[in-house]
Enzyme design. Structure first.
Site, PDB file in Angstrom:
ATOM      1  N   LYS A 155     -20.515-105.516 -72.147  1.00  0.00           N
ATOM      2  CA  LYS A 155     -19.796-106.364 -73.120  1.00  0.00           C
ATOM      3  C   LYS A 155     -19.203-105.452 -74.204  1.00  0.00           C
ATOM      4  O   LYS A 155     -19.894-104.563 -74.725  1.00  0.00           O
ATOM      5  CB  LYS A 155     -20.795-107.366 -73.725  1.00  0.00           C
ATOM      6  CG  LYS A 155     -20.268-108.186 -74.884  1.00  0.00           C
ATOM      7  CD  LYS A 155     -19.366-109.309 -74.429  1.00  0.00           C
ATOM      8  CE  LYS A 155     -18.780-110.046 -75.641  1.00  0.00           C
ATOM      9  NZ  LYS A 155     -17.656-110.915 -75.271  1.00  0.00           N
ATOM     10  N   CYS A 190      -8.103-108.407 -75.084  1.00  0.00           N
ATOM     11  CA  CYS A 190      -8.629-109.647 -75.668  1.00  0.00           C
ATOM     12  C   CYS A 190      -7.506-110.384 -76.427  1.00  0.00           C
ATOM     13  O   CYS A 190      -6.912-109.816 -77.343  1.00  0.00           O
ATOM     14  CB  CYS A 190      -9.775-109.279 -76.594  1.00  0.00           C
ATOM     15  SG  CYS A 190     -10.694-110.710 -77.108  1.00  0.00           S
ATOM     16  N   LYS A 235      -8.077-101.242 -69.692  1.00  0.00           N
ATOM     17  CA  LYS A 235      -8.053-102.654 -69.282  1.00  0.00           C
ATOM     18  C   LYS A 235      -6.864-103.348 -69.941  1.00  0.00           C
ATOM     19  O   LYS A 235      -6.728-103.362 -71.161  1.00  0.00           O
ATOM     20  CB  LYS A 235      -9.362-103.341 -69.676  1.00  0.00           C
ATOM     21  CG  LYS A 235      -9.427-104.789 -69.197  1.00  0.00           C
ATOM     22  CD  LYS A 235     -10.822-105.357 -69.332  1.00  0.00           C
ATOM     23  CE  LYS A 235     -10.917-106.784 -68.856  1.00  0.00           C
ATOM     24  NZ  LYS A 235     -12.257-107.349 -69.034  1.00  0.00           N
TER      25      LYS A 235
END
Ligand SMILES: Cc1cc2nc3c(=O)[nH]c(=O)nc-3n(C[C@H](O)[C@H](O)[C@H](O)COP(=O)(O)O)c2cc1C
Ligand code: SF4
Ligand code: SF4
Length: 446
Positions: free
Chosen positions: A45, A134, A172
């Site tokens: 995480k 995100c 990412k």
């Protein structure tokens, strides 16, 4: 049994199945339990600042009798102390040296990035994943998708990290962008050792019509969240395949987005992923899905006579191209199997209102002047229907026998005029009987 082990930019794992960064990788206890069950790797995480979160934070999209085909979250990165995360990474890596443990990071300044790179490596992480994806919370602070949407910033931060890192650096990416190849090439040019995609898709999952608040809501207010789960798989597959066939992308890809079954995983691998990552399916069904993932992929590779998962990587990527490269002379047309058709006529309605009016009801052909080309067949069916008393004399062909039975049940089975059918597939997609409508190749014009 096929060899499932992979080497992702130097990061080795016994199978291609990694837990994606998210709630299932929030603690060392969870990751260790997942590894015991057979997961090949885990991306922790995301670690960074600030250490805050909201309640509530998830909203689900249900479809018919299926729960959570899509999931939206407004959760931030890890809200646990940074030192606790690194201590647990070290403990897990010590217990499971053969599994991939990747630290996901999201920071602000070059100094902070360097500090966290060092701490991740000291903890024993096999690689670093830079979270540029995100789409909520962090992007307002200039992080997450705010970075992933700006190739120049992707390049800058990736090169900051590459200056300090000794382990492989994976970037990412966010899908909230027009052309995924732009940030991807920026990352590769800056030295990224691998690409990871997709992070969540910015979304508004729904409204609670009783309380008249958005879903999810925090004290009556909401904000767009990040969409994941089976519903995002097509977006992810497209983006993975776009990168896999781009000659500028010379690094391995870790595919994520809506993977639920070994079949989903095999599709990602066939389109160019070396590893796959899974978050929502684990949140829904638990770590135990790894058993089916490993067994299913392994059996599939055996069936296809592939000795290793590496043989599947990118196998289908080369068959994807631009629209203009498609063969225009190729044609398929729908064919209804009268033996399995239940006569619901869903296909008829879809083709009439949303297709090309190529499906007709049996009685249509009886209208004078209408659909003349099919009339002989219908006439034959009617004739067959009147012959029911002497089965021995009836034509043994499938259609003829069927004509008799459908005539008895009121002729509910529709038929396709193949001269009108454009081969769009719609009827085969809406038909409730799997395999009842097949798309048959019609001789190519070229
Ligand atoms: C509740 C939740 C929290 C997440 N947190 C993170 C995170 O901290 N860092 C990150 O890179 N991705 C995070 N993700 C995104 C997942 O890693 C993954 O990219 C995305 O959910 C798509 O995969 P899936 O359809 O298998 O869930 C999160 C996803 C969910 C659902
Ligand atoms: S949708 Fe399928 S089952 Fe229903 S009438 Fe059409 S072919 Fe038959
Ligand atoms: S493939 Fe499309 S056009 Fe052809 S019969 Fe089915 S719905 Fe109609």
């Amino acid at each position: 049994m096929a060899n499932l082990s992979i080497n992702f930019a130097g990061i080795k794992s016994p199978n291609p199945f990694w837990l994606a960064s998210g709630p299932p990788t929030n603690t060392g206890e969870q990751v260790a339990r997942a590894f015991e069950m057979g997961w090949g790797g885990a991306v922790w995480k995301t670690i960074g600042r600030p250490i805050v979160n909201v309640s509530s934070r998830l909203g689900g999209l249900d479809e018919a009798d299926r729960r959570m085909v899509g999931l939206s979250n407004i959760e931030l990165i890890s809200d646990r102390p940074i030192e606790t995360n690194f201590r647990e990474i070290a403990e897990v890596k010590k217990r499971f040296p053969d599994r991939a443990v990747v630290a996901s990071l999201m920071l602000d300044s070059e100094k902070e990035w360097h500090d966290m790179v060092r701490r991740s490596e000291d903890a024993g992480a096999d690689g670093l994943e830079l979270n540029f994806g995100c789409p909520h919370g962090m992007c307002e602070r200039g992080m997450g998708s705010a970075v992933g949407q700006e190739p120049a910033v992707v390049r800058k931060i990736t090169s900051w990290v590459k200056k300090a890192a000794r382990v492989p650096v994976l970037v990412k990416l966010t899908p909230n962008i027009t052309d995924i190849r732009e940030p991807a090439t920026a990352a590769v040019e800056a030295g990224a050792d691998g690409l990871v995609l997709i992070n969540t898709v910015r979304s508004m999952i729904g409204v609670d019509l009783d309380r008249l608040v958005p879903v999810p809501s925090v004290a009556g207010r909401g904000t767009p969240g990040g969409y994941s789960g089976p519903a995002v798989k097509p977006i992810a597959l497209h983006m993975v395949s776009a990168l896999a066939r781009d000659p500028r992308i010379s690094v391995p890809i870790s595919g994520i987005g809506g993977i639920n079954t070994w079949r989903d995983a095999a599709e990602f691998i066939a389109l160019g992923s070396t590893s796959v990552q899974i978050c929502t399916a684990v949140m829904h069904h638990g770590f135990r899905i790894i058993e089916d993932l490993v067994e299913g992929l392994s059996n599939y590779l055996d069936e296809k006579e592939m000795t290793s998962v590496n043989e599947l990587i990118g196998r289908v990527a080369r068959t994807v191209g631009e629209w203009g490269e498609l063969e225009l002379g190729y044609k398929v047309a729908a064919d209804i199997d009268p033996d399995t058709c239940i006569g619901c006529q869903v296909c008829y309605v879809s083709c009439r209102d949303g297709g090309h009016s190529a499906i007709h009801l049996p009685e249509d052909a009886l209208t004078p002047g209408h659909l003349a080309p099919r009339r002989p067949i219908i006439t034959e069916r009617l004739a067959a229907a009147t012959e029911t008393a002497s089965p021995g004399s009836a034509d043994s062909s499938r259609r003829r026998a069927h004509s008799v039975s459908t005539a008895r049940t009121g002729y509910r089975v529709p038929w396709v005029d193949q001269t009108q059918c454009v081969g769009c597939n719609l009827c085969s997609l809406v038909c409730p009987v799997h395999g009842c409508i097949t798309m048959r190749e019609i001789a190519s014009k070229q």
